[in-house]
Write a protein that holds these residues in place. Structure first.
Motif, PDB file in Angstrom:
ATOM      1  N   UNK A   2      -1.556 -47.618  44.096  1.00 24.26           N
ATOM      2  CA  UNK A   2      -1.711 -47.274  45.175  1.00 24.26           C
ATOM      3  C   UNK A   2      -0.301 -47.055  46.211  1.00 24.26           C
ATOM      4  N   UNK A   3       0.324 -47.764  45.840  1.00 22.68           N
ATOM      5  CA  UNK A   3       1.556 -47.766  46.548  1.00 22.68           C
ATOM      6  C   UNK A   3       2.402 -46.542  46.269  1.00 22.68           C
ATOM      7  N   UNK A   4       2.204 -46.292  44.718  1.00 24.72           N
ATOM      8  CA  UNK A   4       2.926 -44.735  44.410  1.00 24.72           C
ATOM      9  C   UNK A   4       2.314 -43.596  44.985  1.00 24.72           C
ATOM     10  N   UNK A   5       0.850 -43.728  45.150  1.00 22.49           N
ATOM     11  CA  UNK A   5       0.365 -42.720  45.608  1.00 22.49           C
ATOM     12  C   UNK A   5       0.469 -42.484  47.054  1.00 22.49           C
ATOM     13  N   UNK A   6       0.780 -43.841  48.041  1.00 25.97           N
ATOM     14  CA  UNK A   6       1.127 -43.464  49.202  1.00 25.97           C
ATOM     15  C   UNK A   6       2.462 -43.065  49.353  1.00 25.97           C
ATOM     16  N   UNK A   7       3.433 -43.342  48.561  1.00 26.83           N
ATOM     17  CA  UNK A   7       4.953 -42.800  48.626  1.00 26.83           C
ATOM     18  C   UNK A   7       4.911 -41.326  48.255  1.00 26.83           C
ATOM     19  N   UNK A   8       4.069 -40.891  47.331  1.00 26.31           N
ATOM     20  CA  UNK A   8       3.957 -39.461  46.992  1.00 26.31           C
ATOM     21  C   UNK A   8       3.465 -38.630  48.150  1.00 26.31           C
ATOM     22  N   UNK A   9       2.349 -39.405  48.965  1.00 26.38           N
ATOM     23  CA  UNK A   9       1.738 -38.598  50.070  1.00 26.38           C
ATOM     24  C   UNK A   9       2.877 -38.598  51.084  1.00 26.38           C
ATOM     25  N   UNK A  10       3.732 -39.215  51.381  1.00 24.18           N
ATOM     26  CA  UNK A  10       4.558 -39.382  52.549  1.00 24.18           C
ATOM     27  C   UNK A  10       5.852 -38.232  52.128  1.00 24.18           C
ATOM     28  N   UNK A  11       6.208 -38.195  50.825  1.00 30.38           N
ATOM     29  CA  UNK A  11       7.052 -37.363  50.192  1.00 30.38           C
ATOM     30  C   UNK A  11       6.339 -36.069  50.369  1.00 30.38           C
ATOM     31  N   UNK A  97      -6.849 -33.463  40.623  1.00 26.39           N
ATOM     32  CA  UNK A  97      -6.524 -32.351  41.659  1.00 26.39           C
ATOM     33  C   UNK A  97      -5.111 -32.274  41.949  1.00 26.39           C
ATOM     34  N   UNK A  98      -4.531 -33.496  42.147  1.00 25.34           N
ATOM     35  CA  UNK A  98      -3.057 -33.495  42.480  1.00 25.34           C
ATOM     36  C   UNK A  98      -2.307 -32.973  41.316  1.00 25.34           C
ATOM     37  N   UNK A  99      -2.621 -33.293  40.087  1.00 22.44           N
ATOM     38  CA  UNK A  99      -1.885 -33.098  38.951  1.00 22.44           C
ATOM     39  C   UNK A  99      -1.870 -31.327  38.915  1.00 22.44           C
ATOM     40  N   UNK A 100      -3.145 -30.846  38.847  1.00 20.20           N
ATOM     41  CA  UNK A 100      -3.359 -29.365  38.957  1.00 20.20           C
ATOM     42  C   UNK A 100      -2.507 -28.674  40.165  1.00 20.20           C
ATOM     43  N   UNK A 101      -2.732 -29.270  41.056  1.00 22.73           N
ATOM     44  CA  UNK A 101      -2.056 -28.750  42.377  1.00 22.73           C
ATOM     45  C   UNK A 101      -0.537 -28.719  42.173  1.00 22.73           C
ATOM     46  N   UNK A 126      -1.790 -25.660  49.261  1.00 18.79           N
ATOM     47  CA  UNK A 126      -1.632 -26.478  48.320  1.00 18.79           C
ATOM     48  C   UNK A 126      -0.972 -27.660  48.521  1.00 18.79           C
ATOM     49  N   UNK A 127      -0.083 -27.660  49.739  1.00 16.23           N
ATOM     50  CA  UNK A 127       0.497 -29.107  50.172  1.00 16.23           C
ATOM     51  C   UNK A 127      -0.457 -29.886  50.618  1.00 16.23           C
ATOM     52  N   UNK A 128      -1.456 -29.458  51.623  1.00 17.01           N
ATOM     53  CA  UNK A 128      -2.501 -29.996  52.104  1.00 17.01           C
ATOM     54  C   UNK A 128      -3.291 -30.664  51.355  1.00 17.01           C
ATOM     55  N   UNK A 129      -3.937 -30.051  50.256  1.00 19.37           N
ATOM     56  CA  UNK A 129      -4.584 -30.575  49.262  1.00 19.37           C
ATOM     57  C   UNK A 129      -4.066 -31.736  48.644  1.00 19.37           C
ATOM     58  N   UNK A 130      -2.739 -31.503  48.099  1.00 18.00           N
ATOM     59  CA  UNK A 130      -2.012 -32.662  47.503  1.00 18.00           C
ATOM     60  C   UNK A 130      -1.845 -33.727  48.241  1.00 18.00           C
ATOM     61  N   UNK A 131      -1.272 -33.615  49.613  1.00 20.81           N
ATOM     62  CA  UNK A 131      -1.569 -34.935  50.300  1.00 20.81           C
ATOM     63  C   UNK A 131      -2.830 -35.544  50.523  1.00 20.81           C
ATOM     64  N   UNK A 132      -3.941 -34.881  50.520  1.00 22.91           N
ATOM     65  CA  UNK A 132      -5.177 -35.327  50.652  1.00 22.91           C
ATOM     66  C   UNK A 132      -5.601 -36.065  49.462  1.00 22.91           C
ATOM     67  N   UNK A 133      -5.387 -35.659  48.288  1.00 22.19           N
ATOM     68  CA  UNK A 133      -5.584 -36.175  47.108  1.00 22.19           C
ATOM     69  C   UNK A 133      -4.969 -37.413  46.941  1.00 22.19           C
ATOM     70  N   UNK A 134      -3.743 -37.548  47.260  1.00 24.46           N
ATOM     71  CA  UNK A 134      -2.935 -38.605  47.029  1.00 24.46           C
ATOM     72  C   UNK A 134      -3.370 -39.569  48.209  1.00 24.46           C
ATOM     73  N   UNK A 135      -3.701 -39.300  49.268  1.00 26.45           N
ATOM     74  CA  UNK A 135      -4.220 -40.473  50.442  1.00 26.45           C
ATOM     75  C   UNK A 135      -5.697 -40.954  49.794  1.00 26.45           C
ATOM     76  N   UNK A 136      -6.189 -40.192  48.966  1.00 27.87           N
ATOM     77  CA  UNK A 136      -7.592 -40.624  48.498  1.00 27.87           C
ATOM     78  C   UNK A 136      -7.269 -41.728  47.483  1.00 27.87           C
ATOM     79  N   UNK A 137      -6.470 -41.306  46.489  1.00 27.63           N
ATOM     80  CA  UNK A 137      -6.278 -42.422  45.697  1.00 27.63           C
ATOM     81  C   UNK A 137      -5.718 -43.612  46.351  1.00 27.63           C
TER      82      UNK A 137
END
Length: 313
Positions: A2-11, A97-101, A126-137
C-alpha cells in the motif's frame, strides 16, 4: 504494498505537474512577446525565430519528469510482481490497469511533445487513470469498494479533463478573462475533436470555456455527494480521502478562476493540472474505501423476516 502504491501515486502527480509546466511554457501561456517567453511548439514559420533556451525551472521540470516516470514504472512492476498474491480482486484489476497504462504511456512518450491534441489528451488521460488505479490499490479494504457517487464524479472528471486539455491545446486558456463569456460563444463538436490540430476562432474558444465551466459545476455537485457518502466510511483511509477531496475541490475552483482571469496563468494552470490528478486519486481512494452497504441491508431485511416468521402464530 500500500505504501509503494501511495508513493507511485504521488510521483504520478509529480509527472503531471512537470509535464503541464513544460507544455504550457512551450505554448507561450502568459507571455505576450514571442519568442521572449520561450514558445517552442507550433512556432509560426514566418517569425524565423530560433527556439529559446529553456529557463532553469523548465530544465528541472524535465529532469523531474524523467526521474519520476522511471520510478513509477519500477514501482508499478514491483506492485504487480510482489503484491498480486496479497491483493483482492479489485486491487488485482487496478494493478493490471496500472501496468498496462504504464506501458501505454511509455509508448506514447515517444511522440511527445506533439502538435496533435490527441497526444496530449492521451498523456493526461493515461496519467489520471494511473493515479486512480494506484490510489485504489492503496485504499481498498475488504468489504469496501462500491460508491456510485464517486464513480459518477470520476466519469464527469474525465469529461472535464477533455474540455480542459482541449482548451490548452487549442490556445484558448486566456480567451475568457471574465467570470462568464457568453456573448459570441459557440460550442462545437469539432472544437473537442483531439484529432484536429490548430487553434480555434474566438467564438469556439469561448465555447470551450463555457462547456468546461458547465461540466465543472456538475462535477462539483457529484464530488460533494461522493464526499458525503465517504464520511460514513469505516476505514480511516476513507475519511482521509474525504477530507483531502474537500480541500482539493476548493483549491481547484480557486486555481481555475485564477487561470481564466489571467492571474499568473503559467503557475495556476500547472497547479490546476496537478490538482485535477490529485482529485482523481482522491475519488478512487474514496470509492475503494467506501463500505458496501447493500449486502448489510439485505441481511437486515432477511433477519427482520425471520423474526416476523418466528413471532407469527
Amino acid at each position: 504494498m500500500r505504501k509503494l502504491a501511495l508513493l507511485a501515486c504521488l510521483l504520478t502527480v509529480c509527472i503531471t505537474a512537470a509535464s503541464a509546466l513544460i507544455r504550457h511554457w512551450q505554448g507561450g501561456l502568459g507571455c505576450e512577446a514571442w519568442p521572449a517567453c520561450g514558445r517552442v511548439l507550433g512556432a509560426p514559420a514566418a517569425t524565423g525565430a530560433a527556439p529559446a533556451d529553456p529557463p532553469p525551472a523548465i530544465r528541472v521540470a524535465r529532469l523531474a519528469h524523467r526521474a519520476s516516470a522511471s520510478a513509477v514504472g519500477l514501482l508499478v512492476a514491483l506492485l504487480a510482481l510482489f503484491g498480486w498474491k496479497s491483493f483482492d480482486g479489485s486491487q488485482r484489476l487496478a494493478a493490471a490497469v496500472a501496468l498496462a497504462d504504464t506501458v501505454f504511456l511509455a509508448w506514447l512518450g515517444r511522440y511527445t511533445p506533439h502538435d496533435l491534441p490527441l497526444v496530449t489528451v492521451g498523456n493526461v488521460t493515461g496519467g489520471m487513470l494511473l493515479a486512480a488505479a494506484l490510489a485504489w490499490i492503496a485504499a481498498a479494504r475488504p468489504g469496501t469498494g462500491r460508491s456510485l457517487p464517486a464513480v459518477s464524479a470520476f466519469v464527469l472528471l474525465m469529461a472535464l479533463l477533455l474540455t480542459g486539455t482541449m482548451t490548452g491545446s487549442r490556445g484558448a486558456v486566456e480567451a475568457c478573462p471574465d467570470w462568464l463569456c457568453v456573448d459570441g460563444a459557440r460550442v462545437t463538436l469539432a472544437a473537442l475533436d483531439p484529432r484536429l490540430p490548430g487553434e480555434l476562432p474566438k467564438a469556439e474558444q469561448l465555447g470551450l470555456h463555457l462547456a468546461h465551466r458547465a461540466l465543472a459545476l456538475g462535477f462539483l455537485l457529484a464530488a460533494l455527494a461522493a464526499a458525503g457518502r465517504g464520511l460514513r466510511a469505516r476505514e480511516r483511509s476513507g475519511r482521509v480521502a474525504t477530507g483531502l477531496l474537500a480541500g482539493l475541490l476548493a483549491a481547484q475552483v480557486a486555481l481555475g478562476l485564477g487561470t481564466a482571469l489571467g492571474s499568473l496563468p503559467l503557475v495556476t494552470a500547472t497547479l490546476h493540472n496537478a490538482v485535477a490528478m490529485s482529485i482523481a486519486a482522491a475519488l478512487a481512494a474514496l470509492a475503494a474505501a467506501t463500505p458496501v452497504l447493500a449486502p448489510t441491508r439485505r441481511l437486515r431485511a432477511s433477519a427482520d423476516r425471520d423474526r416476523f416468521a418466528a413471532s407469527s402464530p
